[in-house]
Design a protein around this motif. Structure first.
Motif, PDB file in Angstrom:
ATOM      1  N   ASN A  54       0.848  -1.192   0.000  1.00  0.00           N
ATOM      2  CA  ASN A  54       0.000   0.000   0.000  1.00  0.00           C
ATOM      3  C   ASN A  54       0.887   1.246   0.000  1.00  0.00           C
ATOM      4  N   VAL A  55       0.770   2.056  -1.042  1.00  0.00           N
ATOM      5  CA  VAL A  55       1.437   3.350  -1.071  1.00  0.00           C
ATOM      6  C   VAL A  55       0.415   4.386  -0.602  1.00  0.00           C
ATOM      7  N   VAL A  85       3.349   0.721   3.072  1.00  0.00           N
ATOM      8  CA  VAL A  85       2.945  -0.229   4.108  1.00  0.00           C
ATOM      9  C   VAL A  85       2.636  -1.565   3.455  1.00  0.00           C
ATOM     10  N   LEU A  86       3.071  -2.649   4.111  1.00  0.00           N
ATOM     11  CA  LEU A  86       2.663  -3.984   3.701  1.00  0.00           C
ATOM     12  C   LEU A  86       1.526  -4.408   4.626  1.00  0.00           C
ATOM     13  N   PRO A  87       0.275  -4.390   4.146  1.00  0.00           N
ATOM     14  CA  PRO A  87      -0.866  -4.643   5.035  1.00  0.00           C
ATOM     15  C   PRO A  87      -0.890  -6.077   5.538  1.00  0.00           C
ATOM     16  N   ASP A  88      -1.561  -6.261   6.680  1.00  0.00           N
ATOM     17  CA  ASP A  88      -1.717  -7.603   7.240  1.00  0.00           C
ATOM     18  C   ASP A  88      -2.611  -8.439   6.326  1.00  0.00           C
ATOM     19  N   SER A  89      -2.099  -9.594   5.922  1.00  0.00           N
ATOM     20  CA  SER A  89      -2.869 -10.463   5.041  1.00  0.00           C
ATOM     21  C   SER A  89      -2.160 -11.805   4.963  1.00  0.00           C
ATOM     22  N   THR A  90      -2.755 -12.705   4.228  1.00  0.00           N
ATOM     23  CA  THR A  90      -2.152 -14.019   4.019  1.00  0.00           C
ATOM     24  C   THR A  90      -1.442 -14.004   2.673  1.00  0.00           C
ATOM     25  N   TYR A  91      -0.151 -14.260   2.693  1.00  0.00           N
ATOM     26  CA  TYR A  91       0.645 -14.198   1.480  1.00  0.00           C
ATOM     27  C   TYR A  91       1.194 -15.575   1.138  1.00  0.00           C
ATOM     28  N   THR A  96       8.149 -10.334   7.905  1.00  0.00           N
ATOM     29  CA  THR A  96       8.791  -9.695   9.054  1.00  0.00           C
ATOM     30  C   THR A  96       9.972  -8.839   8.622  1.00  0.00           C
ATOM     31  N   LEU A  97      10.812  -9.362   7.718  1.00  0.00           N
ATOM     32  CA  LEU A  97      11.980  -8.616   7.262  1.00  0.00           C
ATOM     33  C   LEU A  97      11.566  -7.375   6.459  1.00  0.00           C
TER      34      LEU A  97
END
Length: 871
Positions: A628-629, A647-653, A661-662
């Motif tokens: 997400n920009v 931001v890297l939103p909370d989701s299942t990847y 985490t990194l």
């Protein structure tokens, strides 16, 4: 100035200075005015030469003025020439000159006006003579041209005037059947004068101005008799104007009879007939003991279309009729009007709003109280109503008190396009309850307004740089008579939102906005930055007696987007629900707190490459993730402070939790350095990947040695396959496209190769071309959702409407896979015009036989060269 006995030479130069501006504040531009010359008192020789390149005073413009005065013995020649004399918006004269000479108490004058091609359009040439105790003017025989047409003047014409009175002798001009004559009834000074019109066209004189505001037409017949010059001037007139028109709308035939035969009074009898109109007015206007009226106005029928021009473009497409009877008495300072005016199926379009309103059967009454609106109803084109009820109280039509209510229900106020209004356009629907009280000095308005869900309004914020110009297309067709509008004008319109031109108003308004009402705000029209908003608001607005407009309250965003344009890159950011726009006074300087999100599917490998140990599996970091920009707009609406975040939103990847985490840890570090953050945002938005330590290299795929080789080889094979297939089948064209690269969607690097095959066949002497094609997966797995059929998915049909191919009609169906959107099927039709031209006039003309022969010869030569190359 240099003095030599009785001779002197002069050279003067006038320029615009701050001091001149103080004395002449309306002077906007004054290019240097130069005057030079010399004078010899012994011989009487005088030479004057002057020039003024440009002068702008208010709305008046004078361009390229030249002055020349020369004396020769007992004669003085003079000339004054100007390329343009523009007086406000009512007069625009091109290439105007006044030339002539002075000799033996006679002034010869020649006034000429030309058109844009310097063709003579108007000429008035004559002689002013000084006679004993009087002056005389006479036209020269070839001295009168009006609107390109030469007029014949009597050889003995003369107009004499002086201390003994006035005398007109054979002062007649004619052109075919048009006659205008001014003649005394005898050869005695102050004898009665008759002015006679016969088939005289008004346009003959009004066209000189070349302005829309003076588009008056009609044919005058009749006469005016003027007598008793030495005592109380008397006159009688009987004029008929046939087909009188204004700005293209014909009113009808006007019969005008006016005289002052009654002492201290003017008797008038005026009627308008024709074009379905019938209006009569008769009565007296008294000049003593006070200026007063005794008039009867009978409007039997007056078509609104015939008087549309008098709105000067404010209304258009008018229809219906007005009728009524009015009795007008009283004095000029306190007129008394009694009667009714009825509107029968009247309709009109308000130009700037592009909204069409009708008045089915409404009336206005003039009574003892003033002007009463009898539930006066305005209906929009959707059938919804605005009702005006109440009275405007007045005794003298100078001082007014208000007791008027206006109520609307889902009323469409605006239905315009950008061509109608550059500042705001679209659709605006309102519910309203407006009460107007107070008097003419301080009107008091209390309004409750609700913007309804059908509203779709666009507001353009003017660009502060008037040099920015939006050009759409290579060739743009324009209306030369359309009004010119630029960003300076838009800035003036923006000022009108801050301060009203009407002082003394006391307006209070409560404004509610439905959450489904759609608003579009054009931030930068040249780049294409646009904000789309839906939300709800509770606003309070008003205008104080000084004219200052204020607006307070908060607009809360329900949904919307910000379309950001940077060079050739366009990105759509979706607004976060709950973002706000808050007004605290000035309606153009709202405080904004908006957050918008753009989802960018990019691999994180370039972002975290320095954090990876050599033994870790870097392949999974090449998998694209939905980052997400976040775009944040804060502070002033016109000059927002713009910041970004990633931001890297909370989701299942599809990658391991260690990767997430990194990446989150690395993003937290990036946020600490604004420069680094902006660099990464730029990379994601514009380049499509994060930027590593080496900004010229990306590890996100397709950049390994094998990837480069595969891409290069695929291009080479595509070229060779097309060469080999070029002559396989006569009349059939085969095209191959081979694409090879690396795919990381499975978590490991896989090679992927796709072959695109296209076949086209020409029919009907090459005028009809049918093309089919499809994409085949030769290596690697299909993407989820991507079709695996071998049936041709792409079809296009092209037909040359003309043999030379200038006009082509195309229909197509295209099947393609887009990573984010999935399988997309696009169909459509198109029309193509192909033409080579050196001049614009060559676009639509037919080709000459010589040109067709040269083209045929060229095509044959090209075919021979292809055959020789194939052999």
């Amino acid at each position: 100035m240099l003095l030599f006995g009785q001779q002197f030479v002069f050279d003067a130069r006038f320029i615009k200075t701050p001091l001149v501006t103080q004395f002449i504040p309306g002077l906007k531009q004054l290019d240097p005015v130069v005057i030079s010359g010399w004078f010899n008192s012994q011989t009487g020789d005088l030479v004057v030469n002057g020039s003024m390149p440009k002068l702008v005073y208010g709305t008046n413009v004078i361009n390229n003025v030249k002055l020349a005065i020369n004396t020769n013995k007992d004669e003085m020649d003079y000339s004054l020439i100007a390329d343009q004399i523009k007086a406000s918006s009512s007069l625009n004269l091109l290439y105007t000159s006044i030339t002539g000479n002075v000799q033996d108490d006679k002034l010869n004058i020649n006034l000429q006006v030309r058109d844009s091609k310097k063709k003579e359009r108007y000429r008035i040439a004559g002689v002013f003579s000084i006679l004993p105790n009087e002056y005389q003017f006479s036209f020269l025989q070839n001295g009168l041209i009006l609107d390109y047409m030469p007029w014949v003047v009597n050889a003995n014409n003369a107009l004499q005037f002086g201390s003994r009175g006035i005398l007109a002798r054979d002062f007649t001009i004619t052109n075919n059947n048009q006659v205008l004559s001014i003649n005394s009834t005898s050869r005695q000074m102050n004898a009665p004068i008759t002015v006679d019109f016969r088939n005289f066209h008004i346009e003959t004189l009004t066209r000189a101005a070349e302005q829309d505001s003076l588009q008056i037409g009609g044919v005058i017949n009749g006469n005016v008799h003027i007598s008793n010059f030495q005592k109380a001037l008397q006159f009688t007139s009987a004029l008929n104007i046939n087909d009188f028109s204004f700005k293209g709308d014909t009113v009808g035939n006007i019969a005008l009879k006016v005289n002052n035969q009654t002492a201290n009074a003017y008797a008038a009898n005026v009627s308008i007939t024709g074009k379905g109109n019938q209006v009569n007015m008769d009565g007296l206007y008294y000049t003593s003991p006070q200026n007063s009226f005794d008039l009867n106005l009978d409007i039997v029928n007056l078509n609104v279309k015939s008087i549309e021009g008098f709105s000067f473009g404010s209304i258009r497409n008018a229809s219906g009729a007005i009728a009524g009877q009015l009795k007008i008495t009283g004095t000029t300072t306190a007129p008394v009007i009694r009667g009714d005016v009825n509107f029968n199926k009247v309709g009109f379009n308000v130009a700037t709003l592009n909204s069409y309103f009708t008045m089915p059967k409404e009336s206005i009454t003039f009574n003892n109280d003033g002007i009463r609106f009898n539930d006066f109803t305005l209906v929009d084109s959707t059938g919804n109503k605005a009702v005006v009820t109440g009275t405007v109280y007045t005794k003298n039509f100078t001082d007014f008190d208000f007791g008027v209510d206006i109520n609307t229900d889902n009323f469409r106020v605006i239905n315009s396009t950008q061509a109608d209004n550059k500042l705001y356009y679209g659709k605006l629907y309102l519910n309203s309850n407006i009460k107007i009280r107070g008097d003419i000095n301080t009107p008091v308005v209390d309004a409750n307004l609700t913007v309804n869900d059908k509203t779709d309004l666009t507001i353009v914020l003017p660009n502060s740089d008037p040099g920015v110009e939006d050009r759409k297309g290579v060739v743009e067709f324009i209306d030369p008579n359309a009004p010119k509008t630029d960003s300076i004008l838009l800035a003036k319109q923006l000022d009108s939102l801050r301060k009203s031109d009407l002082n003394g108003l006391d307006v209070t308004a409560t404004i509610k906005v439905n959450k489904n009402a759609n608003f579009t705000i054009v931030i930068d029209q040249s780049n294409g930055d646009v904000v789309h908003l839906k939300g709800e608001a509770q606003l309070n607005g008003g205008i104080d007696p000084s004219g200052k407009i204020n607006l307070t309250g908060t607009y809360t965003v329900e949904q919307g987007s910000y379309n950001l344009s940077y060079a050739s890159v366009n990105r759509k950011f979706n607004f976060k629900k709950g973002s706000t726009i808050t007004w605290t006074g000035d309606p153009t300087s709202a405080n904004i707190d908006l957050t918008a999100i753009y989802v960018a599917n990019v691999p994180p490998i370039d972002l975290v490459s320095n954090q990876l140990a050599g033994t870790e599996n870097q392949t999974q970091y090449k998998q694209k993730l939905p980052f997400n920009v976040n775009l944040s707009l804060k502070n002033d609406l016109l000059k927002p402070a713009i910041t970004f975040d990633i931001v890297l939103p909370d989701s299942t990847y599809s990658v391991s939790p260690d990767v997430v985490t990194l990446v989150d840890s690395r993003l937290a570090q990036v946020r600490q350095d604004p420069n680094e953050l902006n660099k990464q945002v730029l990379g994601v938005l514009v380049l499509g990947h994060f930027i590593g330590d080496n900004p010229l290299q990306s590890q996100g795929g397709g950049t390994t040695v094998e990837g480069v080789v595969r891409n290069s080889v695929s291009g080479l094979l595509s070229d060779q396959l097309n060469r080999l297939a070029g002559n396989l089948i006569a009349g059939v064209d085969l095209n191959f496209g081979l694409t090879s690269g690396e795919d990381y969607s499975s978590g490991t690097a896989q090679n992927r190769t796709d072959l695109n095959v296209g076949l086209s066949k020409r029919f009907l002497n090459d005028r009809l071309t049918v093309s089919v094609g499809n994409n085949f997966n030769l290596e690697g797995q299909n993407q989820p959702g991507q079709k695996t059929t071998d049936i041709a998915g792409n079809v296009s049909v092209n037909y040359k409407l003309s043999k030379d191919g200038r006009y082509t009609l195309r229909a197509y169906r295209r099947d393609q896979y887009i990573v984010i959107e999935g399988e997309i099927i696009e169909t459509g039709v198109g029309f193509t015009l192909t033409v080579d031209y050196n001049r614009f006039s060559q676009i639509f003309r037919r080709r000459t036989p010589e040109e067709k022969a040269l083209e045929k010869k060229y095509n044959n030569e090209q075919k021979e060269k292809k055959q020789q190359a194939a052999n």
